[in-house]
Motif scaffolding. Structure first.
Motif, mmCIF file in Angstrom:
data_model
loop_
_atom_site.group_PDB
_atom_site.id
_atom_site.type_symbol
_atom_site.label_atom_id
_atom_site.label_comp_id
_atom_site.label_asym_id
_atom_site.label_seq_id
_atom_site.Cartn_x
_atom_site.Cartn_y
_atom_site.Cartn_z
ATOM 1 N N UNK A 1 95.169 43.881 51.117
ATOM 2 C CA UNK A 1 95.843 44.714 52.101
ATOM 3 C C UNK A 1 96.421 45.997 51.541
ATOM 4 N N UNK A 2 96.010 46.378 50.325
ATOM 5 C CA UNK A 2 96.538 47.592 49.700
ATOM 6 C C UNK A 2 95.604 48.775 49.954
ATOM 7 N N UNK A 3 96.165 49.971 50.160
ATOM 8 C CA UNK A 3 95.332 51.134 50.493
ATOM 9 C C UNK A 3 94.533 51.646 49.312
ATOM 10 N N UNK A 4 93.306 52.057 49.601
ATOM 11 C CA UNK A 4 92.424 52.686 48.621
ATOM 12 C C UNK A 4 91.849 53.935 49.292
ATOM 13 N N UNK A 5 91.944 55.061 48.625
ATOM 14 C CA UNK A 5 91.546 56.335 49.201
ATOM 15 C C UNK A 5 90.102 56.649 48.830
ATOM 16 N N UNK A 6 89.286 56.970 49.816
ATOM 17 C CA UNK A 6 87.863 57.209 49.594
ATOM 18 C C UNK A 6 87.479 58.606 50.072
ATOM 19 N N UNK A 7 86.268 59.002 49.758
ATOM 20 C CA UNK A 7 85.636 60.231 50.269
ATOM 21 C C UNK A 7 86.514 61.477 50.135
ATOM 22 N N UNK A 8 87.009 61.778 48.929
ATOM 23 C CA UNK A 8 87.785 63.009 48.786
ATOM 24 C C UNK A 8 86.915 64.248 48.934
ATOM 25 N N UNK A 9 87.543 65.342 49.298
ATOM 26 C CA UNK A 9 86.932 66.668 49.256
ATOM 27 C C UNK A 9 87.824 67.474 48.312
ATOM 28 N N UNK A 10 87.785 67.203 47.021
ATOM 29 C CA UNK A 10 88.894 67.523 46.122
ATOM 30 C C UNK A 10 89.105 69.009 45.853
ATOM 31 N N UNK A 11 90.383 69.319 45.649
ATOM 32 C CA UNK A 11 90.837 70.640 45.255
ATOM 33 C C UNK A 11 91.865 70.464 44.148
ATOM 34 N N UNK A 12 92.185 71.536 43.458
ATOM 35 C CA UNK A 12 93.291 71.542 42.508
ATOM 36 C C UNK A 12 94.361 72.474 43.058
ATOM 37 N N UNK A 13 95.570 71.960 43.221
ATOM 38 C CA UNK A 13 96.631 72.793 43.766
ATOM 39 C C UNK A 13 97.892 71.997 44.018
ATOM 40 N N UNK A 14 98.791 72.583 44.775
ATOM 41 C CA UNK A 14 100.091 72.001 45.076
ATOM 42 C C UNK A 14 99.927 70.721 45.901
ATOM 43 N N UNK A 15 100.598 69.655 45.451
ATOM 44 C CA UNK A 15 100.548 68.373 46.159
ATOM 45 C C UNK A 15 100.987 68.483 47.613
ATOM 46 N N UNK A 16 101.741 69.530 47.949
ATOM 47 C CA UNK A 16 102.219 69.693 49.316
ATOM 48 C C UNK A 16 101.070 69.715 50.320
ATOM 49 N N UNK A 17 99.890 70.189 49.905
ATOM 50 C CA UNK A 17 98.755 70.262 50.828
ATOM 51 C C UNK A 17 98.343 68.875 51.300
ATOM 52 N N UNK A 18 98.216 67.926 50.380
ATOM 53 C CA UNK A 18 97.841 66.566 50.770
ATOM 54 C C UNK A 18 98.883 65.948 51.691
ATOM 55 N N UNK A 19 100.156 66.179 51.371
ATOM 56 C CA UNK A 19 101.205 65.593 52.209
ATOM 57 C C UNK A 19 101.164 66.182 53.618
ATOM 58 N N UNK A 20 100.915 67.468 53.726
ATOM 59 C CA UNK A 20 100.824 68.086 55.046
ATOM 60 C C UNK A 20 99.592 67.585 55.803
ATOM 61 N N UNK A 21 98.454 67.488 55.111
ATOM 62 C CA UNK A 21 97.223 67.013 55.749
ATOM 63 C C UNK A 21 97.412 65.596 56.271
ATOM 64 N N UNK A 22 97.956 64.740 55.433
ATOM 65 C CA UNK A 22 98.178 63.343 55.831
ATOM 66 C C UNK A 22 99.144 63.270 57.010
ATOM 67 N N UNK A 23 100.213 64.054 56.961
ATOM 68 C CA UNK A 23 101.192 64.067 58.045
ATOM 69 C C UNK A 23 100.536 64.402 59.370
ATOM 70 N N UNK A 24 99.696 65.430 59.382
ATOM 71 C CA UNK A 24 99.115 65.917 60.634
ATOM 72 C C UNK A 24 97.946 65.057 61.098
ATOM 73 N N UNK A 25 97.023 64.731 60.185
ATOM 74 C CA UNK A 25 95.715 64.226 60.615
ATOM 75 C C UNK A 25 95.488 62.727 60.462
ATOM 76 N N UNK A 26 96.369 62.023 59.791
ATOM 77 C CA UNK A 26 96.129 60.586 59.629
ATOM 78 C C UNK A 26 96.070 59.890 60.982
ATOM 79 N N UNK A 27 96.904 60.323 61.899
ATOM 80 C CA UNK A 27 96.880 59.790 63.267
ATOM 81 C C UNK A 27 97.531 60.835 64.170
ATOM 82 N N UNK A 28 96.719 61.536 64.979
ATOM 83 C CA UNK A 28 97.237 62.611 65.813
ATOM 84 C C UNK A 28 98.131 62.116 66.945
ATOM 85 N N UNK A 29 98.075 60.833 67.234
ATOM 86 C CA UNK A 29 98.754 60.332 68.423
ATOM 87 C C UNK A 29 100.095 59.680 68.143
#
Length: 307
Positions: free
Chosen positions: A216-244
Motif C-alpha cells: 500500500x505504499x506509493x511508487x512514482x512512475x512515468x516521470x517527465x524529468x527536469x532539473x530545478x526547484x522542488x517547488x514545481x513538483x509540489x505545485x504540479x501535485x497540488x493542482x493535478x493529482x485530483x482536480x475535484x
C-alpha cells in the motif's frame, strides 16, 4: 528464426501516440512489437500481453525466467527514453518502479511491475500524506552527488510554458474566462526558483503516475524529468493529482513536508493551472470547468490565507 511478437499494438495505444506525435509515429508503431520482442529475447523474458496505457510508449507485460512479472516499455522518442531511465537510475532505491534492464539501441526497458499487476494495488489510509512523503524522498535522492544531464526547469518555463500560455491567450476565445486568465498571467514574470532546492523533478505527478505496491505504499512512475526547484513538483501535485478534491489539503501537506512556505508554492500552482486551463480550452476537454474552479480558488487566496 523469426522472433515471436504480440502482434499489432492495441488500437487505443496507437490512437494516443498518433494524437500525441502525429502521423510520423505510424512507422514506429509498426516496428514496436518487434522492438519489444527483441528486448524480451535478449533478456530471456516471456511476453504475455499488451498493457494499453500511456501516451508516449508501448507497454507490455512480461515474465522473467524466475517467474517475476515485469513491465516492458518501448519509447517512441529515444531522448525521452534516455531521460526517464536517467531519472530512474538517479532515484534508485527510492519510491519508484526500478529499471531492471535497459537497451539504449532499442529505447526499451524492463521495469518493476508495481504491486504485481497493472495499475498496482490499493493505497493505505492517509494517501495524501504518504504520497507527499514519497515526493520528498524522491527530491532527497535527486540532490545526491552531481545532478544528471536533464532539461532544466528554467528553460522549460521560459521557452515552453510561458510562450505557449501567451500564444493561447492571443489565439483562443476565452469568453467569461478572460479576466481569470489575465489575472493569473500577471504573475508569470514573477516566478522565481531557489537554487538551494534544486533537484531532479518528476514533473508529471498526475494520479495515474502514482501506483501503490503490495504493502500500500506509493511508487512514482512515468516521470517527465527536469532539473530545478522542488517547488514545481509540489505545485504540479497540488493542482493535478485530483482536480475535484483536496487541492487545499495537498497544498498544506506540500508545504508541511517540503518546508516550502505556501506563498512560494501558490504562484507556481496558479501558473500551472492557467496553463492547463488554456490547454483544456483549446482541445475542449471536459476537465475545463474543474481546472477553472481550481484556478479561481487559487487566485481568491489572499496573502493572509496563504500563511
Amino acid at each position: 528464426m523469426t522472433t515471436q511478437t504480440l502482434g499489432d499494438v492495441p488500437p487505443g495505444c496507437r490512437r494516443r501516440l498518433l494524437d500525441h506525435y502525429g502521423s510520423t509515429a505510424a512507422a514506429w508503431l509498426r516496428a514496436a512489437p518487434h522492438l519489444l520482442a527483441e528486448a524480451a529475447e535478449r533478456w530471456k523474458l516471456t511476453l504475455r500481453s499488451y498493457h494499453d496505457a500511456g501516451h508516449a510508449s508501448v507497454v507490455a507485460l512480461a515474465t522473467a525466467l524466475d517467474g517475476t512479472p515485469l513491465i516492458l516499455k518501448a519509447w517512441y522518442e529515444p531522448l525521452r527514453y534516455r531521460q526517464e531511465i536517467t531519472a530512474l537510475q538517479t532515484w534508485a532505491g527510492g519510491p519508484i518502479a526500478d529499471a531492471i534492464e535497459a537497451a539504449d539501441d532499442l529505447s526499451v526497458a524492463a521495469l518493476e511491475l508495481i504491486g504485481g499487476r497493472p495499475g498496482g494495488g490499493a493505497p493505505l489510509s492517509r494517501e495524501t500524506q504518504m504520497v507527499a512523503a514519497a515526493i520528498q524522498g524522491l527530491h532527497g535522492l535527486g540532490q545526491r552527488g552531481t545532478l544528471p544531464d536533464l532539461p532544466s526547469l528554467a528553460h522549460f518555463r521560459r521557452e515552453v510554458v510561458v510562450p505557449r500560455i501567451r500564444q493561447r491567450v492571443r489565439r483562443l476565445n476565452l469568453g467569461s474566462l478572460e479576466p481569470l486568465v489575465e489575472e493569473a498571467c500577471e504573475e508569470l514574470p514573477g516566478l522565481r526558483e531557489d537554487p538551494a532546492r534544486t533537484t531532479v523533478l518528476h514533473a508529471d505527478l498526475y494520479r495515474e503516475n502514482v501506483l501503490f505496491d503490495g504493502g500500500g505504499h506509493p511508487r512514482l512512475i512515468d516521470p517527465h524529468p527536469l532539473v530545478g526547484d522542488a517547488v514545481f513538483d509540489w505545485a504540479f501535485w497540488t493542482v493535478y493529482y485530483d482536480l475535484e478534491r483536496e487541492v487545499a489539503d495537498r497544498l498544506t501537506a506540500a508545504s508541511r513536508i517540503s518546508r516550502i512556505p505556501v506563498p512560494e508554492i501558490t504562484p507556481w500552482c496558479r501558473a500551472l493551472a492557467v496553463d492547463g486551463l488554456l490547454y483544456y480550452t483549446e482541445i475542449n476537454d471536459p476537465a475545463k470547468p474543474k481546472i477553472a474552479r481550481v484556478l479561481s480558488t487559487l487566485l481568491a487566496s489572499s496573502p493572509g490565507s496563504d500563511r
